[in-house]
Design an enzyme around this catalytic site. Structure first.
Site, PDB file in Angstrom:
ATOM      1  N   GLY A  24       0.784  -1.234   0.000  1.00 22.40           N
ATOM      2  CA  GLY A  24       0.000   0.000   0.000  1.00 22.40           C
ATOM      3  C   GLY A  24       0.807   1.270   0.000  1.00 22.40           C
ATOM      4  O   GLY A  24       0.245   2.374  -0.005  1.00 22.40           O
ATOM      5  N   ASP A  26       2.788   4.508  -1.062  1.00 21.34           N
ATOM      6  CA  ASP A  26       2.794   5.413  -2.209  1.00 21.34           C
ATOM      7  C   ASP A  26       3.515   6.698  -1.832  1.00 21.34           C
ATOM      8  O   ASP A  26       4.101   6.799  -0.759  1.00 21.34           O
ATOM      9  CB  ASP A  26       1.360   5.682  -2.723  1.00 21.34           C
ATOM     10  N   LYS A 221       2.699   3.170  -8.985  1.00 19.22           N
ATOM     11  CA  LYS A 221       2.788   4.336  -8.107  1.00 19.22           C
ATOM     12  C   LYS A 221       4.009   5.179  -8.494  1.00 19.22           C
ATOM     13  O   LYS A 221       5.104   4.642  -8.694  1.00 19.22           O
ATOM     14  CB  LYS A 221       2.911   3.880  -6.652  1.00 19.22           C
ATOM     15  N   ASP A 249      -0.058   6.692 -10.851  1.00 23.79           N
ATOM     16  CA  ASP A 249      -0.795   7.255  -9.719  1.00 23.79           C
ATOM     17  C   ASP A 249       0.176   7.982  -8.796  1.00 23.79           C
ATOM     18  O   ASP A 249       1.090   7.373  -8.239  1.00 23.79           O
ATOM     19  CB  ASP A 249      -1.491   6.110  -8.976  1.00 23.79           C
ATOM     20  N   ASN A 251      -0.890   9.942  -6.135  1.00 23.16           N
ATOM     21  CA  ASN A 251      -1.452  10.112  -4.791  1.00 23.16           C
ATOM     22  C   ASN A 251      -1.274  11.518  -4.232  1.00 23.16           C
ATOM     23  O   ASN A 251      -0.789  11.698  -3.121  1.00 23.16           O
ATOM     24  CB  ASN A 251      -0.873   9.074  -3.835  1.00 23.16           C
ATOM     25  N   GLU A 275      -3.330   9.453 -12.095  1.00 20.81           N
ATOM     26  CA  GLU A 275      -4.313   9.463 -11.021  1.00 20.81           C
ATOM     27  C   GLU A 275      -3.866  10.382  -9.893  1.00 20.81           C
ATOM     28  O   GLU A 275      -2.684  10.404  -9.537  1.00 20.81           O
ATOM     29  CB  GLU A 275      -4.480   8.032 -10.516  1.00 20.81           C
ATOM     30  N   GLU A 304     -10.928   8.947  -5.146  1.00 20.65           N
ATOM     31  CA  GLU A 304     -10.887   8.145  -3.928  1.00 20.65           C
ATOM     32  C   GLU A 304     -10.891   9.008  -2.677  1.00 20.65           C
ATOM     33  O   GLU A 304     -11.283   8.554  -1.602  1.00 20.65           O
ATOM     34  CB  GLU A 304      -9.672   7.214  -3.921  1.00 20.65           C
ATOM     35  N   ASP A 327     -15.501   5.620  -4.667  1.00 22.33           N
ATOM     36  CA  ASP A 327     -14.988   4.803  -3.569  1.00 22.33           C
ATOM     37  C   ASP A 327     -16.178   4.427  -2.702  1.00 22.33           C
ATOM     38  O   ASP A 327     -17.031   5.271  -2.403  1.00 22.33           O
ATOM     39  CB  ASP A 327     -13.957   5.593  -2.760  1.00 22.33           C
ATOM     40  N   HIS A 354     -12.093   3.127  -7.423  1.00 22.83           N
ATOM     41  CA  HIS A 354     -10.950   2.878  -6.550  1.00 22.83           C
ATOM     42  C   HIS A 354     -11.288   1.686  -5.660  1.00 22.83           C
ATOM     43  O   HIS A 354     -12.407   1.544  -5.185  1.00 22.83           O
ATOM     44  CB  HIS A 354     -10.696   4.114  -5.670  1.00 22.83           C
ATOM     45  N   ALA A 355     -10.307   0.807  -5.463  1.00 21.77           N
ATOM     46  CA  ALA A 355     -10.518  -0.342  -4.585  1.00 21.77           C
ATOM     47  C   ALA A 355      -9.191  -0.689  -3.921  1.00 21.77           C
ATOM     48  O   ALA A 355      -8.221   0.071  -3.985  1.00 21.77           O
ATOM     49  CB  ALA A 355     -11.089  -1.529  -5.356  1.00 21.77           C
TER      50      ALA A 355
END
Length: 441
Positions: A24, A26, A221, A249, A251, A275, A304, A327, A354-355
């Site tokens: 997870g 980023d 990412k 992405d 973030n 993203e 998200e 989301d 988003h998931a």
């Protein structure tokens, strides 16, 4: 059965130590411990409960738990019939309480708590009807669906009549699309291969494994270091080949001009989208980035961390997004996501949810199945994120076959977690966290 009464709302802080292995990670969230505020609605029928959650990344989950407890006084004593006969009114009751709305309104911690409770209500409703949530929505009369949505602040972009027209139109050939989904599944993409904290060796191994499993769409990412991004995107593009799809992405890492410059330097790798290139609240900034990147064939995706339907309205009206990323736990549950799905349909912008996290795949699959079967009726440029973490903790975990989501068949919203997992990972006294605390001493 709709006469069943909610007699108690319980909520627990459940955290998984994903930061230990950089799952997870980023550019902005370097050490997330995937977590949920996990809600159970108990009813006067002991065997019938509703399960819901909202997703967090560790510290702060305890604040969401407090917010759920504060809102629970508005829920206890209500019957499911009272709620579903005026779901718009119940949504407003939670989201617009005369005092608690001051710490929102319809955003932040209080809205995450609202999502957790409403997710549990939808789960309960679907269980009573003995249908998975996507099927409950697909089978529902358009007028009833519309009555679940709060159109306040939206009518300059989407009126109730326009939304109704979209749903009525979506009834045509609905059965064939439903059968297609049951047989083939909904297209997915993977983010599991390229977290920012992974080594090149991990990226290579995971990409090769994903390719062997049939994955064709990959997200990477980016955003911490340009030269590192160039190297990693080059590596992954070589691994997946020129014909598979790549997304990037950031973030929320960059300022607007920085985003344009940075992504332009990554354009050679042909990403479909960038993203969250900048602050998720900066609608005009996203519009500027969208306009600048359009000649490169790169779209902008976000959502998200979009607070509510009103922000999505502005993103769509400003042509600031080419991909809408709903989301299941950030906005006000199914009710508010229905509004966004319908607005996206009117503006002809694809919804690509988003998931990942904890339970987000389990929940959002229901919404995107509904979108295809009953609203957008198209798979063009559409896909749903999949992250292969923590599904084993759910009673009805996501099923992926040939890189596609297979529609769930169990009644409910797929929110129910295994009680053993909840107890083991409850923070701070669960077995897992006691062991970590002991190691750190």
């Amino acid at each position: 059965m709709l006469a069943i009464k909610i007699i108690n709302v319980s909520v627990r802080d459940v955290r998984f130590p994903t930061s230990l292995e950089q799952h997870g990670s980023d550019a902005m969230h370097t050490d997330p411990d995937y977590s949920v505020a996990y809600v159970v609605l108990e009813t006067d029928k002991a065997e019938l409960k509703g399960y819901g959650l909202t997703f967090t990344v560790g510290r702060g989950t305890e604040i969401v738990v407090c917010a759920v407890k504060a809102l629970s006084t508005l829920v206890v004593g209500k019957t499911l019939e009272e709620i579903t006969s005026d779901f718009r009114g119940f949504y407003r009751l939670l989201s617009s309480d005369g005092q608690m709305r001051w710490i929102g309104p319809e955003k932040g911690v209080i809205h995450l708590a609202t999502a957790a409770i409403l997710n549990a209500v939808w789960d309960l409703w679907a269980r009573v009807e003995k249908k998975p949530l996507w099927k409950l929505l697909v089978d529902m009369d358009p007028e009833k669906l519309i009555s679940c949505i709060d159109f306040r602040y939206l009518t300059d972009a989407l009126t109730e009549q326009e939304a109704l027209d979209i749903l009525v139109k979506g009834k045509k050939d609905q059965k064939s699309r439903e059968e297609e989904m049951l047989k083939e599944g909904y297209p997915a993409y993977t983010t599991s291969c390229a977290w920012l904290g992974y080594t090149d060796q991990q990226l290579t191994q995971l990409c090769n494994e994903a390719l062997a499993q049939g994955w064709t769409k990959f997200k990477v990412k980016v955003g911490a270091d340009l030269q590192d991004d160039i190297r990693r995107c080059s590596l992954i593009r070589k691994l997946i080949g020129p014909n598979n799809t790549l997304m990037i992405d950031a973030n929320q890492r960059w300022d607007v001009n920085e985003a344009i410059t940075w992504v332009t330097k990554l354009a050679e790798f042909q990403p479909l989208w960038i993203e969250e290139p900048t602050c998720p609240d900066d609608i005009l900034g996203h519009a500027s980035i969208s306009k600048a990147l359009a000649p490169l064939g790169i779209g902008v995706a976000s959502g998200e961390q979009c607070h509510n339907r009103v922000m999505f309205k502005q993103f769509l009206k400003a042509s600031a997004l080419q991909f809408v990323q709903i989301d299941s736990c950030r906005v006000g549950s199914v009710n508010e996501n229905l509004a966004t799905i319908l607005m996206a349909a009117k503006f002809n912008v694809p919804v690509c949810p988003h998931a990942g996290g904890v339970g987000l795949c389990e929940l959002v699959q229901h919404l995107i199945l509904f979108d295809y079967i009953s609203v957008s009726t198209s798979l063009s440029n559409r896909m749903c994120e999949f992250v292969d973490h923590l599904h084993e903790h759910f009673k009805s975990p996501t099923v992926i076959r040939n890189a596609k989501y297979i529609p769930p068949k169990d009644p409910g919203f797929s929110c129910e977690m295994l009680e053993e997992s909840v107890k083991k990972h409850q923070y701070p006294k669960g077995e897992v966290w006691r062991a970590i605390e002991k190691q750190q001493k």
